[in-house]
Design a protein around this motif. Structure first.
Motif, PDB file in Angstrom:
ATOM      1  N   ILE A 138       6.018  -6.405   6.126  1.00  0.00           N
ATOM      2  CA  ILE A 138       6.269  -5.550   6.845  1.00  0.00           C
ATOM      3  C   ILE A 138       5.500  -4.294   6.803  1.00  0.00           C
ATOM      4  CG2 ILE A 138       8.125  -2.984   7.276  1.00  0.00           C
ATOM      5  CD1 ILE A 138       9.921  -3.850   5.823  1.00  0.00           C
ATOM      6  N   ARG A 139       4.449  -4.311   7.955  1.00  0.00           N
ATOM      7  CA  ARG A 139       2.562  -3.978   7.829  1.00  0.00           C
ATOM      8  C   ARG A 139       2.644  -2.620   9.087  1.00  0.00           C
ATOM      9  NH1 ARG A 139      -2.159  -7.595   8.768  1.00  0.00           N
ATOM     10  NH2 ARG A 139      -2.098  -7.836   6.696  1.00  0.00           N
ATOM     11  N   ALA A 140       2.709  -1.384   8.131  1.00  0.00           N
ATOM     12  CA  ALA A 140       2.618  -0.308   9.292  1.00  0.00           C
ATOM     13  C   ALA A 140       0.661  -0.202   9.180  1.00  0.00           C
ATOM     14  CB  ALA A 140       2.850   0.509   7.907  1.00  0.00           C
ATOM     15  N   THR A 141       0.781   0.556  10.569  1.00  0.00           N
ATOM     16  CA  THR A 141      -1.084   0.184  10.856  1.00  0.00           C
ATOM     17  C   THR A 141      -1.380   1.402  11.400  1.00  0.00           C
ATOM     18  OG1 THR A 141      -1.016  -1.626  11.065  1.00  0.00           O
ATOM     19  CG2 THR A 141      -3.009  -0.067  11.898  1.00  0.00           C
ATOM     20  N   SER A 142      -1.890   2.514  10.708  1.00  0.00           N
ATOM     21  CA  SER A 142      -3.023   3.896  11.605  1.00  0.00           C
ATOM     22  C   SER A 142      -3.975   3.897  11.819  1.00  0.00           C
ATOM     23  CB  SER A 142      -1.420   4.847  10.945  1.00  0.00           C
ATOM     24  OG  SER A 142      -2.306   6.113  11.498  1.00  0.00           O
ATOM     25  N   ASP A 143      -4.582   4.017  12.947  1.00  0.00           N
ATOM     26  CA  ASP A 143      -5.681   4.203  12.750  1.00  0.00           C
ATOM     27  C   ASP A 143      -7.196   2.949  12.097  1.00  0.00           C
ATOM     28  OD1 ASP A 143      -7.880   6.101  13.962  1.00  0.00           O
ATOM     29  OD2 ASP A 143      -7.613   7.197  12.121  1.00  0.00           O
ATOM     30  N   SER A 144      -6.426   1.712  12.280  1.00  0.00           N
ATOM     31  CA  SER A 144      -7.417   0.955  11.365  1.00  0.00           C
ATOM     32  C   SER A 144      -6.627   0.266  10.499  1.00  0.00           C
ATOM     33  CB  SER A 144      -8.558   0.642  11.919  1.00  0.00           C
ATOM     34  OG  SER A 144      -8.602   0.467  13.044  1.00  0.00           O
ATOM     35  N   ILE A 145      -6.185   1.357   9.558  1.00  0.00           N
ATOM     36  CA  ILE A 145      -4.908   1.607   8.312  1.00  0.00           C
ATOM     37  C   ILE A 145      -4.090   0.265   8.527  1.00  0.00           C
ATOM     38  CG2 ILE A 145      -5.570   2.287   6.094  1.00  0.00           C
ATOM     39  CD1 ILE A 145      -8.302   2.185   6.995  1.00  0.00           C
ATOM     40  N   PHE A 146      -4.397  -0.204   7.597  1.00  0.00           N
ATOM     41  CA  PHE A 146      -2.774  -0.395   7.280  1.00  0.00           C
ATOM     42  C   PHE A 146      -2.301  -0.888   5.793  1.00  0.00           C
ATOM     43  CE2 PHE A 146      -5.666  -4.529   6.703  1.00  0.00           C
ATOM     44  CZ  PHE A 146      -5.337  -5.311   5.797  1.00  0.00           C
ATOM     45  N   THR A 147      -0.886  -0.498   6.045  1.00  0.00           N
ATOM     46  CA  THR A 147      -0.008  -0.871   4.461  1.00  0.00           C
ATOM     47  C   THR A 147       1.097  -2.332   4.360  1.00  0.00           C
ATOM     48  OG1 THR A 147      -0.632   1.410   3.986  1.00  0.00           O
ATOM     49  CG2 THR A 147       0.608  -0.034   2.531  1.00  0.00           C
ATOM     50  N   ASP A 148       1.353  -3.086   3.727  1.00  0.00           N
ATOM     51  CA  ASP A 148       2.019  -3.960   3.793  1.00  0.00           C
ATOM     52  C   ASP A 148       3.407  -4.011   2.414  1.00  0.00           C
ATOM     53  OD1 ASP A 148       0.824  -5.523   5.275  1.00  0.00           O
ATOM     54  OD2 ASP A 148      -0.651  -6.186   4.325  1.00  0.00           O
TER      55      ASP A 148
END
Length: 310
Positions: A138-148
């Motif tokens: 699951i990847r969350a992306t915000s303003d070119s910053i992502f968290t997996d």
């Protein structure tokens, strides 16, 4: 280190067998990805690189799932938590995009403009009955910053039967070890199948610390609910009291002047379903057949009683 707005370079000498900390002074950047490259020019010619996320550290996005491992057909429940530097719910102004990838990195679901309620978003995803197995993401992306957040999808099942093993030393003229192994289904019916016994001396010295121990004995036999195995210390385990001091260190903390520790494993395969289960236990053999224990006062006393146990 390379970035679309900067390039930083540092040349250092690292001697063989040592490590060195390198500080790269980069200009202030709000967000984005930078490529960190390491090149070896002398001695070992090598090249390696890694992506580094650059962020303003105003917020973090954490992804949580209700489980780490799922079976086909199960429902994945997840949530996003956005917090600030003080771990408080963050009021994020940027949009968040959520994507779910399967074990072959195929995009299975994509959510745009995810709305947070008090810094939290809750979502779910249904896994099909015949999915791609492996590590999903699951990847969350915000303003070119992502968290997996990774989780596993696999066809797993709880063991259908239980294996138990007990090990003890038989005090007879023929020094022997007795192993009692039982295998039963959880409803009580005995398991019939193949049994593998592995004994490993965990105090034998190894050539390298990362090398596994070599099994001292491996034996295959049949089992029908339970069985008892008798092993001879001298012939089967190559052990003789008082003659094994060169094969391993004595235990200075043992009351029996040293002992040798064996790891005993029992692997059972059900002949009908081919299901597998196993159990293990520890076996400690004293280095000498007898030991002497002296009970006496710390200081000399007239007519004191001294007890000697053999």
């Amino acid at each position: 280190m390379r970035h679309e707005k900067m390039y930083e370079f540092e040349s250092v000498e690292v001697k063989p067998g040592t490590t060195k900390l390198i500080e790269l002074h980069a200009p202030s950047l709000d967000y984005g990805l930078a490529n960190l490259e390491v090149h070896g020019y002398r001695g070992i010619i090598s090249k390696d690189s890694a992506l580094i996320q650059i962020r303003s550290e105003e917020y973090w996005v954490i992804i949580q799932t209700n489980k780490f491992k799922y079976k086909p057909g199960e429902l994945v429940q997840f949530r996003l938590i956005c917090i600030d530097q003080l771990t408080r719910p963050s009021k994020l102004n940027q949009n968040i995009t959520v994507k779910i990838f399967d074990g072959q990195h195929n995009t299975l679901k994509s959510l745009s403009d995810v709305e947070l309620v008090q810094g939290v978003y809750k979502g779910e995803f249904q896994i099909s009955k015949n999915p791609v197995l492996g590590i999903w993401k699951i990847r969350a992306t915000s303003d070119s910053i992502f968290t997996d957040k990774n989780f596993e999808v696999d066809r797993y099942a709880l063991p259908k039967f239980n294996v138990d093993i007990k090990a003890s030393i038989i005090a007879t003229e023929k020094d022997q070890v007795q192993l009692e192994v039982s295998a039963n289904y959880f409803h009580g019916e005995p398991v019939k199948g193949n049994l593998t016994i592995i004994l490993t001396n965990t105090e034998l010295p190894s050539m390298h610390y990362y090398m596994p121990y070599v099994p001292t004995l491996t034996r295959d036999l049949e089992i029908n609910g339970s069985t008892t195995i008798i092993l001879d210390l001298k012939n089967d385990l190559k052990f003789e009291f008082g003659k094994n001091k060169d094969q391993g260190p004595l235990n200075p903390y043992s009351l029996k002047l040293g002992s040798y520790k064996f790891n005993v494993e029992a692997f059972v395969i059900d002949e009908l379903s081919e299901e597998k289960s196993w159990a293990e236990t520890k076996l400690e053999i004293p280095s000498e057949p007898y030991y002497i224990e002296l009970e006496a006062p710390d200081q000399f006393e007239s007519d004191a009683i001294i007890k000697i146990k053999v």
